[in-house]
Design an enzyme around this catalytic site. Sequence first.
Site, PDB file in Angstrom:
ATOM      1  N   VAL A 232      10.491  57.429 -23.612  1.00 55.56           N
ATOM      2  CA  VAL A 232      11.697  56.771 -23.095  1.00 55.56           C
ATOM      3  C   VAL A 232      12.786  57.810 -22.791  1.00 55.56           C
ATOM      4  CG1 VAL A 232      13.586  55.186 -23.662  1.00 55.56           C
ATOM      5  CG2 VAL A 232      11.248  54.606 -24.287  1.00 55.56           C
TER       6      VAL A 232
ATOM      7  N   PHE B 191      13.289  49.012 -20.054  1.00 57.78           N
ATOM      8  CA  PHE B 191      12.169  48.109 -19.752  1.00 57.78           C
ATOM      9  C   PHE B 191      11.114  48.907 -18.992  1.00 57.78           C
ATOM     10  CE2 PHE B 191      16.013  45.603 -20.191  1.00 57.78           C
ATOM     11  CZ  PHE B 191      15.615  44.635 -21.107  1.00 57.78           C
ATOM     12  N   LEU B 192      10.654  49.972 -19.621  1.00 63.41           N
ATOM     13  CA  LEU B 192       9.716  50.881 -18.956  1.00 63.41           C
ATOM     14  C   LEU B 192       8.305  50.638 -19.479  1.00 63.41           C
ATOM     15  CD1 LEU B 192      11.778  54.182 -19.435  1.00 63.41           C
ATOM     16  CD2 LEU B 192      11.866  52.593 -17.495  1.00 63.41           C
TER      17      LEU B 192
ATOM     18  N   ALA C 154      -7.060  36.529 -20.706  1.00 65.34           N
ATOM     19  CA  ALA C 154      -7.662  36.627 -22.050  1.00 65.34           C
ATOM     20  C   ALA C 154      -8.175  38.039 -22.291  1.00 65.34           C
ATOM     21  CB  ALA C 154      -8.815  35.647 -22.168  1.00 65.34           C
ATOM     22  N   GLY C 155      -8.144  38.460 -23.535  1.00 67.87           N
ATOM     23  CA  GLY C 155      -8.621  39.808 -23.836  1.00 67.87           C
ATOM     24  C   GLY C 155      -8.726  40.040 -25.323  1.00 67.87           C
TER      25      GLY C 155
ATOM     26  N   GLY D 148      -1.392  45.955 -27.512  1.00 66.19           N
ATOM     27  CA  GLY D 148      -1.150  47.111 -28.372  1.00 66.19           C
ATOM     28  C   GLY D 148       0.029  47.890 -27.829  1.00 66.19           C
TER      29      GLY D 148
ATOM     30  N   CYS E 229       5.283  49.185 -28.241  1.00 69.28           N
ATOM     31  CA  CYS E 229       6.383  48.209 -28.143  1.00 69.28           C
ATOM     32  C   CYS E 229       6.045  46.817 -28.653  1.00 69.28           C
ATOM     33  CB  CYS E 229       6.866  48.121 -26.705  1.00 69.28           C
ATOM     34  SG  CYS E 229       7.632  49.644 -26.145  1.00 69.28           S
TER      35      CYS E 229
ATOM     36  N   LYS F 228       5.279  46.198 -32.489  1.00 66.73           N
ATOM     37  CA  LYS F 228       6.442  46.595 -33.288  1.00 66.73           C
ATOM     38  C   LYS F 228       7.637  45.661 -33.029  1.00 66.73           C
ATOM     39  CE  LYS F 228       9.206  49.952 -31.886  1.00 66.73           C
ATOM     40  NZ  LYS F 228      10.308  50.846 -31.840  1.00 66.73           N
TER      41      LYS F 228
ATOM     42  N   ARG G 269      -1.583  54.088 -29.717  1.00 63.63           N
ATOM     43  CA  ARG G 269      -0.848  53.398 -30.779  1.00 63.63           C
ATOM     44  C   ARG G 269      -1.145  51.893 -30.741  1.00 63.63           C
ATOM     45  NH1 ARG G 269       5.050  55.825 -29.886  1.00 63.63           N
ATOM     46  NH2 ARG G 269       4.236  55.951 -27.775  1.00 63.63           N
TER      47      ARG G 269
END
Length: 455
Positions: free
Chosen positions: A12, A158-159, A271-272, A276, A279, A282, A346
């Site tokens: 960021v 908002f990246l 669907a998936g 992750g 952002c 958390k 992450r």
Amino acid sequence: MERLAVIGSGYVGLVTAACLADKGFHVVCADKNPEIVKKINSAVAPIHEKGLDDVLRRTVENGRLRAVESPREAAQGAEIVFIAVGTPFDGNEIDLSQMKSACADIAPWLAGAKNRPVVVVKSTVVPTTAELVVVPLLEKLSAKKAGVDFGVCSNPEFLREGNAVADFNNPDRIVVGGLDSWAVEKVRKIYAWSDAPVVAVNPRTAEMIKYASNSLLATLISFTNEIANISYAAGGIDVKEVTAGLHLDFRLNPSVDGRRLNPNILTYIEAGCGFGGSCFPKDVSSLVSFAKSLDAPAGLLEKVMEINVKQPLRVLELVKGSIGALAGKKTAVLGLAFKPDTSDTRESPSIPLVRGLLGEGAEVIAYDPLVGDEFNKIEGCGALKHANGWRDAVRGASAAVLMTRWDEFKEITEEELARLMSKPVLVDARRFFDKKKFARITYAGIGYRPASNNR
Ligand code: UDX
């Protein structure tokens, strides 16, 4: 042009610093990690982010961007200082230690600044943090008065990772939260190059807009995964056909001149194996814990997280359902990054999957275009092997599991899988493939199970 500083040069901070330098501002960014500072000053992006190398080359060469280790040095002479340090979630709440030390680091500069600078919180923080943590701390440490001697604003980002440079240059909105109109005005001017609507609110509302935006998208994903899991349980319902039906709702997908707009929001109604990244998990968890601290109900968001934590384990079940007990079986995992076009792992759904496969004794071999051995440092993933390409990974495997929608996986065909695998099984955790094209091998996808006789 104003002199700007950015404290924290992660994805960021660095994208903000480099893109603002590209707009003509003189920007000094700070990072405590000397390796990162060295790389930035040599115009090499320390992270994988599309287009960032080019922006760095331009701005470091023309002298508009430079990096230093000391936040105080970066802030010297600045009119606006962005704080973009990490705010990791520690399981209970977000950890503000980096934010607090950034405030302490810039306080001596603030104490001496005569130009009424503005400190802008870019890091994602729970509502009220700017007002109740940042302002009092800066006031105490600098002996100056917020609103009088300096301003504090919240300006969330908002990246999207992988699109961060493009997103910065084409913002959909600019949210500026401030208590003083002069400070808001100063921050607004930084974005004068954009025609995006400016949402000028108080700081805690700005902070909430960020959490609400990410929580909404995360909710759509968990909602769709729940529909997928119900479809699976019923049998004979393919969630891909269900979402195709949803995607035609005019309220989600309006027509203009007879043509559907197919907005990006639809990509969150697929669907998936779950969301992750740095952002969504958390931010949703932090909002839940913030709500709890206020005794405000947040049951919906708790469920969003619960569904997401369980979703990768459903992939594990699909693998077991297709090939039986895993012990000693070679399983190929295609994709380790939390989404394509990034090397970031992450909170990647591939982590619990790899852990689960290894835990049950499978031999796991992965291929990801950008992720290698570093993945093995993650707890429970040490025994993972890596292949040089998807063909290498699936060769001789009992199952191939598609986890990340990398473009290069589009070339995977039924014929090649049949040639490379002994008894070809494709587990599609992202519903990436057209199942009709894999009709002659075993195909198992999230949200689909053929109808059984008794249903
Ligand atoms: C997100 C927000 O989009 C961005 O505005 C914010 O500021 C930072 O967080 P990012 O973390 O880069 O950006 O991820 P995004 O591209 O939005 O995808 C988030 C996750 O959702 C990924 O793990 C992706 O794989 C997953 N996802 C997305 C799904 O599981 N299903 C979908 O249908 C869509």
